[in-house]
Design a protein around this motif. Structure first.
Motif, short mmCIF file in Angstrom:
data_model
loop_
_atom_site.label_atom_id
_atom_site.label_comp_id
_atom_site.label_asym_id
_atom_site.label_seq_id
_atom_site.Cartn_x
_atom_site.Cartn_y
_atom_site.Cartn_z
N UNK A 325 13.67 89.82 -48.22
CA UNK A 325 13.95 90.76 -47.03
C UNK A 325 15.57 91.16 -47.09
N UNK A 326 15.75 92.49 -46.70
CA UNK A 326 17.04 92.84 -46.39
C UNK A 326 17.11 93.36 -44.81
N UNK A 327 18.09 92.78 -44.13
CA UNK A 327 18.40 93.06 -42.84
C UNK A 327 19.62 93.83 -42.69
N UNK A 328 19.13 95.16 -42.14
CA UNK A 328 20.13 95.99 -42.10
C UNK A 328 20.51 96.35 -40.81
N UNK A 329 21.85 96.06 -40.61
CA UNK A 329 22.43 96.00 -39.09
C UNK A 329 23.14 97.54 -38.61
N UNK A 330 22.84 97.73 -37.28
CA UNK A 330 23.63 99.04 -36.88
C UNK A 330 24.12 98.87 -35.49
N UNK A 331 25.17 99.42 -35.34
CA UNK A 331 25.93 99.34 -33.83
C UNK A 331 24.80 100.09 -32.91
N UNK A 332 24.37 99.86 -31.54
CA UNK A 332 23.63 100.28 -30.77
C UNK A 332 24.52 100.71 -29.40
N UNK A 333 23.98 101.71 -28.62
CA UNK A 333 24.57 102.30 -27.65
C UNK A 333 24.68 101.23 -26.62
N UNK A 334 25.53 101.43 -25.79
CA UNK A 334 25.88 100.25 -24.79
C UNK A 334 24.62 100.02 -23.76
N UNK A 335 24.14 101.35 -23.45
CA UNK A 335 22.72 101.60 -22.60
C UNK A 335 21.54 101.06 -23.36
N UNK A 336 21.38 100.71 -24.55
CA UNK A 336 20.05 100.44 -25.20
C UNK A 336 19.81 98.77 -24.71
N UNK A 337 18.28 98.71 -25.16
CA UNK A 337 17.79 97.50 -24.62
C UNK A 337 17.73 96.45 -25.97
N UNK A 338 18.99 96.47 -26.34
CA UNK A 338 19.19 95.23 -27.42
C UNK A 338 19.22 94.02 -26.87
N UNK A 339 18.69 93.04 -27.72
CA UNK A 339 18.87 91.75 -27.25
C UNK A 339 20.01 90.90 -27.87
N UNK A 340 20.94 91.52 -28.37
CA UNK A 340 21.92 91.08 -29.16
C UNK A 340 22.88 90.24 -28.22
N UNK A 341 23.21 90.74 -27.21
CA UNK A 341 23.97 90.03 -26.18
C UNK A 341 23.40 88.67 -25.72
N UNK A 342 21.97 88.79 -25.58
CA UNK A 342 21.34 87.35 -25.24
C UNK A 342 21.40 86.45 -26.24
N UNK A 343 20.89 86.89 -27.43
CA UNK A 343 20.95 85.92 -28.58
C UNK A 343 22.21 85.26 -28.85
N UNK A 344 23.53 86.19 -28.61
CA UNK A 344 24.75 85.68 -28.70
C UNK A 344 25.15 84.88 -27.57
N UNK A 345 24.39 84.87 -26.47
CA UNK A 345 24.67 84.01 -25.22
C UNK A 345 26.15 84.54 -24.62
#
Length: 614
Positions: A325-345
């Motif tokens: 697998x390749x996991x290809x990462x991108x910046x998302x808009x602040x208003x997006x429903x990204x879980x990154x902040x949650x996974x980062x705690x």
């Protein structure tokens, strides 16, 4: 059922390993015969009602460096990967990988199972034989499911409780950018063992009624605690080896406490007898290790560590396969429903999300971040784009198997990877993995007695150029998708290829929004292609889908077990887990582990004369 601190000296069946397949087998057999004494030995901890296992949001916690529920296996350095090692974590808890995985529900192509029967000579393991077990294990809660799905099984499959805006954007862009693959309705069942080339929402091993993970322990083992005192399981113990009598019949196993979970416990080894059967079910890394420490394996492997050979079986630990697998990462808009902040705690985000869990069963805490994807098979023009090495592989393997995809590509509404190398903000990840890489490797022991000793592990990733080009093609196509998504805000430079600045392929570190939909696709120069290949070799990783190391195929072809799962050269010993598939499957492997468990339970029941397991 019980979890005794002092187990009995003898059982009818002793199962070495407590992962997905082992738990299915133990549950089915114990439920069918209340007098059958069964012991299941698991190296990791129990999982009962632990939110780390039951709440979907917590799945990435099991990949933390200090995890007690997975074990990381580090490979030998590989020239094909630029001299680096790679790490494959495996589940180490009751339920195994099925209790810690991404919960992504994916079934193989029918021809994958048919190959097990025809190519590898295993009668009874074709798709027509295994589809009933696929139905038996599940309650399919997804609209539009066809006849291959079950309606009253112990494990639930659902769309999940939450669908992110990032995934909606992914589907909108892919269906427009690639219209040849977007001609079926949204409720198309892409897990009917034949449908491919459809961009669609992706189901999950989650129960829509509770919002919880569907794993075997919570649905098939723990519910037996009041009705099946004949089923015992003991967690936190390593199985060292199988014991035998003078006629090479397995009589039991030797085990000791896992020092990770019992740091102050005694280091003595104990034995327990299995009068009717010893079953090894410790996974693609654990099962070959148990066999080799028992003297079953290749002579040179055993001699290196001082184990006396009992059976010459050179296939043990060979045939390692995975998905790359390749996991290809991108910046998302602040208003997006990204879980990154949650996974980062960030600022207690996990606790806040967990506090909402279960109130509506549609909270973000019921999300696993994976909502959408495609099983992708190339058109003729795309086959040519994948290079001459892949063209040769295509002609020999794919061309006459129209149900076999080459890639899975999809959306993960979070950052998959090390969060410490990038600034704290929202991200999304586009994943690309090869369904049938040519890569084959091996897994062998390095110590005669120490179960915790590092593994001699060679994954074989990217040793063939035919495995590289599909992933670099996937990177380029997913990049075109990402930069057209409304929530696209740029590419983290540290997580992308180091293309020369000022070129069409150069990384866009900051973006106010997406490019126009009709923007031309990026043209990559020969130098760009070289840089991209270097990036792929530096970043390719496991999908945690290890299989094949105790392959079910003829002994003379490197097989370890026969079609009844018997280990060649001994009696009373079987292997049943993801180590037995002889060939790869175009799917996340949890479903296949469940099928192996169901099939093994029927085989064992028939041999022991037990009714009620069908």
């Amino acid at each position: 059922m019980s979890t005794p601190t002092a187990i009995n000296e003898e059982y009818d069946i002793v199962i070495a390993g407590g992962g997905t397949a082992a738990c299915v087998i133990a549950s089915r057999l114990a439920s069918a015969d209340a007098k059958l004494r069964i012991l299941l030995l698991e190296a990791g901890p129990a999982t009962y009602n632990d939110p780390a296992h039951t709440q979907p949001l917590n799945f990435l916690s099991h990949l933390a460096p200090d995890s007690r529920t997975s074990r990381a296996h580090v490979s030998q350095p590989s020239a094909a990967l630029g001299g680096r090692t790679t790490t494959v974590p495996c589940g180490q808890c009751l339920g195994g990988g099925g209790s810690i995985n991404f919960m992504m529900y994916t079934r193989p192509s029918a021809s994958d199972y048919d190959d097990w029967e025809t190519v590898y000579q295993n009668p009874g393991w074709g798709s027509k034989d295994l589809i009933p077990f696929l139905r038996k294990i599940e309650t399919y809660q997804v609209p539009g499911g066809g006849s291959t799905h079950g309606t009253d099984g112990p494990l639930a499959v659902s769309p999940g409780g939450f669908f992110s805006d990032l995934s909606r954007q992914f589907l909108e862009v892919t269906r427009t950018l690639d219209p040849d693959r977007a001609q079926k309705p949204d409720d198309t069942d892409t897990n009917d063992l034949e449908t491919i080339n459809v961009y669609t929402s992706w189901p999950k091993w989650m129960n829509a009624e509770t919002g919880t993970r569907s794993d075997v322990p919570h649905n098939m083992i723990y519910p037996l605690k009041d009705t099946r005192p004949n089923l015992h399981f003991l967690t936190g113990v390593h199985v060292a080896h199988v014991t035998f009598d003078d006629e090479n019949r397995a009589t039991g196993v030797a085990y000791a406490l896992n020092p990770l979970l019992h740091p102050d416990g005694p280091r003595t080894t104990r034995t327990v007898r299995g009068t009717k059967l010893v079953l090894v079910s410790a996974g693609s890394f654990g099962s070959p290790g148990i066999l080799e420490r028992s003297g079953i394996g290749a002579k040179d492997v055993l001699e290196r560590v001082g184990v006396k050979q009992r059976v010459d079986l050179p296939g043990v630990g060979e045939n390692y396969q995975d998905h790359n697998v390749l996991f290809i990462k991108y910046f998302a808009a602040d208003e997006s429903q990204s879980l990154a902040a949650i996974f980062r705690n960030e600022e207690g985000a996990i606790d806040a999300a967990a506090a909402e869990f279960g109130k509506t069963r549609k909270e973000i805490s019921t999300h696993n971040s994976i909502d959408a994807g495609i099983k992708w098979r190339p058109k003729p023009s795309e086959v040519a784009e994948l290079g001459p090495e892949f063209q040769e592989y295509w002609n020999s393997y794919f061309a006459n198997a129209p149900d076999k995809p080459v890639l899975w590509m999809g959306m993960l509404a979070t950052l998959i990877g090390d969060p410490t190398v990038v600034p704290p903000r929202k991200y999304f990840t586009l994943g690309v993995f090869t369904e049938y890489p040519l890569a084959h490797g091996h897994v062998h022991i390095t110590h005669a007695d120490d179960v915790s000793a590092p593994t001699d592990f060679v994954p074989g990733y990217f040793e063939s150029k035919a495995d590289v080009r599909p992933l670099t093609w996937g990177y380029k196509f997913m990049r075109e998708v990402a930069r057209r998504m409304p929530h696209f805000r740029g590419e983290p430079p540290v997580l992308h290829p180091k293309f020369a600045p000022g070129r069409p392929a150069s990384v866009v570190a900051h973006a106010e929004g997406p490019v126009p939909f009709d923007a031309p696709r990026i043209v990559y120069s020969e130098e760009d292609e070289r840089v991209l290949e270097e990036f792929a070799r530096a970043e390719v990783a496991t999908t945690w889908h290890a299989l094949g190391t105790c392959a079910m195929k003829p002994r003379e072809q490197g097989g370890v077990v026969d079609a009844k799962l018997n280990v060649y050269g001994v009696r009373g010993l079987k292997v049943a887990d993801l180590s037995v598939p002889p060939g790869n499957v175009s799917a996340n492997t949890y479903g296949t582990a469940l099928v192996i468990g169901e099939k093994a339970a029927v085989i064992i029941a028939e041999e022991l004369g037990i009714k009620g397991v069908v």
